[in-house]
Design a protein around this motif. Structure first.
Motif, mmCIF file in Angstrom:
data_model
loop_
_atom_site.group_PDB
_atom_site.id
_atom_site.type_symbol
_atom_site.label_atom_id
_atom_site.label_comp_id
_atom_site.label_asym_id
_atom_site.label_seq_id
_atom_site.Cartn_x
_atom_site.Cartn_y
_atom_site.Cartn_z
ATOM 1 N N PHE A 137 35.567 30.205 32.099
ATOM 2 C CA PHE A 137 34.648 31.321 31.850
ATOM 3 C C PHE A 137 33.230 31.050 32.343
ATOM 4 C CE2 PHE A 137 38.046 33.231 29.525
ATOM 5 C CZ PHE A 137 37.805 34.577 29.730
ATOM 6 N N GLY A 185 32.859 30.378 35.206
ATOM 7 C CA GLY A 185 32.983 31.084 36.477
ATOM 8 C C GLY A 185 33.309 32.559 36.316
ATOM 9 N N PHE A 186 34.202 32.902 35.373
ATOM 10 C CA PHE A 186 34.744 34.270 35.298
ATOM 11 C C PHE A 186 33.831 35.278 34.595
ATOM 12 C CE2 PHE A 186 39.366 32.489 35.372
ATOM 13 C CZ PHE A 186 39.225 32.238 36.721
ATOM 14 N N THR A 187 32.849 34.811 33.835
ATOM 15 C CA THR A 187 31.952 35.746 33.142
ATOM 16 C C THR A 187 31.168 36.569 34.157
ATOM 17 O OG1 THR A 187 31.735 34.140 31.361
ATOM 18 C CG2 THR A 187 30.101 35.901 31.433
ATOM 19 N N ARG A 188 31.121 37.904 33.960
ATOM 20 C CA ARG A 188 30.384 38.770 34.892
ATOM 21 C C ARG A 188 29.330 39.557 34.122
ATOM 22 N NH1 ARG A 188 32.333 35.957 37.840
ATOM 23 N NH2 ARG A 188 34.070 36.215 39.270
ATOM 24 N N PHE A 189 28.076 39.378 34.527
ATOM 25 C CA PHE A 189 26.995 40.108 33.877
ATOM 26 C C PHE A 189 26.708 41.414 34.610
ATOM 27 C CE2 PHE A 189 26.196 35.781 32.424
ATOM 28 C CZ PHE A 189 25.854 35.984 31.098
ATOM 29 N N GLU A 229 27.340 45.740 42.581
ATOM 30 C CA GLU A 229 28.764 45.649 42.238
ATOM 31 C C GLU A 229 29.622 45.991 43.452
ATOM 32 O OE1 GLU A 229 29.697 47.825 38.697
ATOM 33 O OE2 GLU A 229 28.620 46.405 37.417
ATOM 34 N N TRP A 235 29.527 43.177 45.992
ATOM 35 C CA TRP A 235 30.365 42.044 45.579
ATOM 36 C C TRP A 235 31.855 42.347 45.817
ATOM 37 C CZ3 TRP A 235 30.888 37.181 45.108
ATOM 38 C CH2 TRP A 235 31.911 36.621 44.328
ATOM 39 N N MET A 257 43.734 32.239 38.353
ATOM 40 C CA MET A 257 43.014 33.321 37.683
ATOM 41 C C MET A 257 44.034 34.215 36.984
ATOM 42 S SD MET A 257 39.934 35.532 39.343
ATOM 43 C CE MET A 257 40.864 36.283 40.656
ATOM 44 N N ILE A 287 36.890 40.764 34.729
ATOM 45 C CA ILE A 287 36.371 40.178 35.969
ATOM 46 C C ILE A 287 36.175 41.320 36.956
ATOM 47 C CG2 ILE A 287 36.789 38.556 37.851
ATOM 48 C CD1 ILE A 287 38.554 36.943 35.933
ATOM 49 N N LEU A 288 34.909 41.638 37.238
ATOM 50 C CA LEU A 288 34.554 42.832 37.994
ATOM 51 C C LEU A 288 35.460 43.122 39.197
ATOM 52 C CD1 LEU A 288 32.506 45.126 38.658
ATOM 53 C CD2 LEU A 288 31.246 43.411 39.959
ATOM 54 N N GLU A 289 35.624 42.122 40.072
ATOM 55 C CA GLU A 289 36.340 42.370 41.326
ATOM 56 C C GLU A 289 37.832 42.602 41.108
ATOM 57 O OE1 GLU A 289 34.735 39.746 40.412
ATOM 58 O OE2 GLU A 289 35.662 37.858 41.012
ATOM 59 N N ILE A 325 31.935 24.809 39.923
ATOM 60 C CA ILE A 325 32.550 25.908 39.170
ATOM 61 C C ILE A 325 33.148 26.907 40.156
ATOM 62 C CG2 ILE A 325 32.091 27.873 37.630
ATOM 63 C CD1 ILE A 325 29.814 26.215 36.416
ATOM 64 N N CYS A 326 34.417 27.298 39.925
ATOM 65 C CA CYS A 326 35.021 28.348 40.737
ATOM 66 C C CYS A 326 34.767 29.678 40.037
ATOM 67 C CB CYS A 326 36.529 28.138 40.855
ATOM 68 S SG CYS A 326 36.954 26.612 41.677
ATOM 69 N N HIS A 327 34.231 30.645 40.752
ATOM 70 C CA HIS A 327 33.905 31.913 40.105
ATOM 71 C C HIS A 327 34.996 32.958 40.261
ATOM 72 C CE1 HIS A 327 29.665 31.312 38.798
ATOM 73 N NE2 HIS A 327 29.906 30.216 39.466
ATOM 74 N N PHE A 364 23.541 38.226 43.109
ATOM 75 C CA PHE A 364 24.906 37.772 42.831
ATOM 76 C C PHE A 364 24.880 36.624 41.824
ATOM 77 C CE2 PHE A 364 27.474 39.202 46.844
ATOM 78 C CZ PHE A 364 27.160 40.508 46.554
ATOM 79 N N ARG A 393 24.200 37.661 38.177
ATOM 80 C CA ARG A 393 25.339 38.338 37.560
ATOM 81 C C ARG A 393 26.526 37.386 37.396
ATOM 82 N NH1 ARG A 393 22.192 41.791 40.007
ATOM 83 N NH2 ARG A 393 21.962 43.930 39.286
#
Lengths: 251, 403
Positions: free
Chosen positions: A129, A131-135, A211, A214, A236, A244-246, B40-42, B94, B97
């Motif tokens: 997370f 990495g995976f957290t998206r603001f 967004e 990205w 993932m 996760i936005l994408e 970290i892998c995003h 980027f 966020r």
């Protein structure tokens, strides 16, 4: 040690739980189970609520007796969503008192092995997370993110973002537990839903632009000739995609 | 041209670079952001590769005409160039966020190497000074850049690297006539000489294209070995050749040689972390790796007299030689066996995968199945069968997903 058929209750927080463990150890009791205070007992269950003192000093006391490494395992397992984790941790503490720093190598003992596995799971989910957290940026200059981790990693994750996004206000919501972490550019506070409501938040004007950029980048960067869904899914897992936005469009 | 279109063109041109690591650097004070020592892998792209950096080119215009490259001069494609503000705004927005860990910036060469490098320096200087960005930056150095500029650039970034592209001078001459290996190694020497906490703290890496020329795996591995030793590289990346251009000098492949790339990475690990030597795995007689069986098993089957190993008594180095046991697994076994005698069940509980290991070990003198099975032909067959079984399962599972 005496086996006891009661279920002991604690006040739904770590400190209260530790205090209960220490009391039980002092009274040489191995209880049938340990549960949160709102636990609904079965017909023949006998529950017991001791007078529990909630003082953070208990943490230092425990560390002094079982060492940092073992305490780390205790804390991480407590954050997990494992059922009956409390009694498992209690047994782990008992072994820690016996084996001290050797405990984590005694992997032929069922409870120790299990605790180490769970603690690793919590640590690795927290790392994911990071990495995976998206603001999303809101027009009041607050960055807001929603996450859905299996374990209760919000505290650990906040430690990371406290260092990383230290120049902005941010809020992270764990949607599974309905708790928020709120950062005021200095410290973060973990608050539950009853004490906190988000009202009249509007996305910033530039938000949808970034967004889209990205998502465009994400689509472009994969090499079509190397497409590999299985590999992506391994790294993932689909259960995280919603936030996760994408990936959110694919859910 | 709007920024979305630019991003599409300049990410598309950068995607063939395999490097995306964001580890090895410790930036924690001042400015916006920090770096994480383990990286970290995003996200993970549709090809399963990790996304941790905003991987883009400054421009895809180039004066070179390397045969394999999508950005070669002779290709009739849309060209774009980012302004420094665009690079900074994308990176900052980027990053905040939490889409990315930092920036990976490479570039085609416009006018000359120094001119291009100056553009890179300007953009990254702004990002660090004006925008106070304190996250990870990996920059590709342009071969032929003067030392003064390399000094400036390296002081701004976490990692700086130059791609060797092909394992031999001949290959390079054939496919990248404008490129000169000496110019690439000159950069590597310079980075090695000046490497410090303030200069390229995360070290350097390089990349080789696999399968565009005729070199054997032995050639490739000898080359990487030399690079690791001479220039202290952190990583050599292998990139299976993806045919993007048509050219008489390029091979025609049905699909990129992914299995070969995978085997080379496996050997790369065996050499760096498992104390293997190149000649243990390939030699003049067998210069290419076996695509059907992984290199550790190939070695174990060829040296079967060294097995089975007793898990409870063999040395740490011997644990590392057991197929199916990784560095972490070996450490787990080594640290636990001081306190109790390890059985097969314990191994399973410790998450050591027995699928391959069981043929090569003893636990307290016991073999997993009957000891009569400990024969090269039998083990080979069993392993192949398990592989087949697994593949069949994969196919079934995939079908389920499609339904």
């Amino acid at each position: 040690m005496i086996k006891d058929n009661k279920i002991y209750l604690y006040n739904n927080n770590f400190v209260s739980f530790l205090y209960l463990c220490i009391l039980l150890i002092k009274n040489k009791i191995i209880p049938r189970n340990i549960k949160e205070i709102d636990y609904a007992p079965g017909l023949f269950d006998e529950t017991c609520l001791l007078d529990l003192i909630e003082d953070y000093k208990i943490i230092d006391y425990l560390i002094k007796n079982i060492g940092n490494n073992n305490f780390n395992v205790v804390f991480k397992v407590f954050l997990s969503n494992k059922e009956d984790k409390e009694i498992l941790i209690y047994k782990f503490i008992l072994y820690s008192l016996k084996y001290k720093e050797k405990t984590i190598y005694m992997k032929n003992i069922k409870e120790i092995l299990e605790c180490i596995k769970i603690s690793k799971y919590v640590v690795s989910e927290n790392h994911k997370f990071k990495g995976f957290t998206r603001f999303k940026k809101y027009d009041n200059e607050i960055y807001y993110a929603e996450i859905n981790p299996t374990n209760n990693i919000l505290y650990l994750l906040s430690l990371h973002f406290k260092k990383r996004l230290n120049t902005d206000y941010w809020i992270i919501k764990d949607v599974n537990r309905k708790i928020y972490s709120i950062f005021d550019k200095k410290n973060f506070y973990i608050i539950n839903e009853e004490n906190f409501k988000i009202k009249n938040f509007k996305l910033s004007e530039e938000e949808s632009n970034f967004e889209n950029l990205w998502k465009e980048f994400y689509k472009t960067i994969g090499i079509t000739e190397r497409k590999n869904d299985r590999c992506r899914m391994n790294f993932m897992p689909k259960k995280y995609w919603k936030y996760i936005l994408e990936m959110s469009d694919e859910v | 041209m709007n920024i979305k279109e630019k991003l599409k063109i300049l990410a598309n041109s950068a995607k063939y670079d395999a490097s995306c690591s964001s580890s090895g650097s410790k930036r924690d004070r001042g400015g916006v952001g920090n770096t994480n020592i383990s990286g970290i892998c995003h996200s993970f792209a549709s090809d399963g590769r990790c996304i941790s950096l905003l991987k883009i080119l400054l421009t895809n215009a180039c004066i070179f005409d390397c045969k394999y490259c999508p950005n070669r001069k002779s290709n009739n494609i849309k060209r774009a160039i980012f302004t420094k503000e665009e690079i900074c705004e994308l990176t900052m927005n980027f990053y905040k966020r939490n889409y990315i860990e930092g920036l990976f910036l490479s570039s085609g060469i416009i006018k000359n190497p120094d001119y291009t490098t100056n553009l890179l320096i300007e953009a990254i200087t702004d990002l660090r000074r004006k925008y106070k960005f304190n996250g990870y930056i990996h920059v590709k150095a342009i071969p032929g850049t003067s030392e003064i500029l390399l000094k400036k650039l390296g002081a701004l970034v976490d990692r700086m690297s130059a791609n060797i592209e092909l394992p031999t001078q001949n290959g390079l001459k054939l496919l990248a006539p404008n490129k000169d290996e000496n110019k690439v190694t000159k950069i590597m020497s310079y980075v090695k000489k000046n490497h410090s906490k303030a200069y390229v703290p995360a070290g350097q890496s390089t990349q080789m294209i696999i399968g565009a020329t005729k070199e054997t795996d032995l050639d490739i591995l000898n080359k990487s070995d030399k690079m690791y030793k001479v220039y202290n590289l952190k990583r050599v990346f292998y990139s299976a050749y993806v045919p993007v251009n048509k050219d008489n000098l390029l091979p025609t492949l049905a699909s990129p040689p992914l299995k070969r790339e995978n085997r080379l990475y496996q050997v790369d690990w065996l050499l760096r972390f498992y104390k293997f030597k190149i000649n243990d795995l390939v030699d003049e007689k067998n210069p290419n790796l076996n695509l059907l069986i992984d290199p550790k098993i190939t070695w174990a089957l060829r040296n079967l007299e060294k097995f089975p190993k007793e898990i409870n008594t063999c040395s740490f180095d011997e644990l590392l030689q057991i197929p199916g046991v990784g560095v972490k697994g070996a450490k787990k076994i080594y640290s636990s066996r001081k306190y109790f005698k390890i059985t097969f069940k314990d191994l399973k509980n410790m998450n050591i995968v027995l699928k391959r290991a069981k043929y090569f070990i003893l636990c307290n003198g016991k073999y997993y199945t009957s000891e009569a099975m400990f024969k090269k032909e039998i083990i080979e067959k069993c392993l192949m069968l398990e592989d087949l079984k697994e593949k069949r399962q994969n196919i079934k599972q995939l079908c389920l997903f499609n339904d």
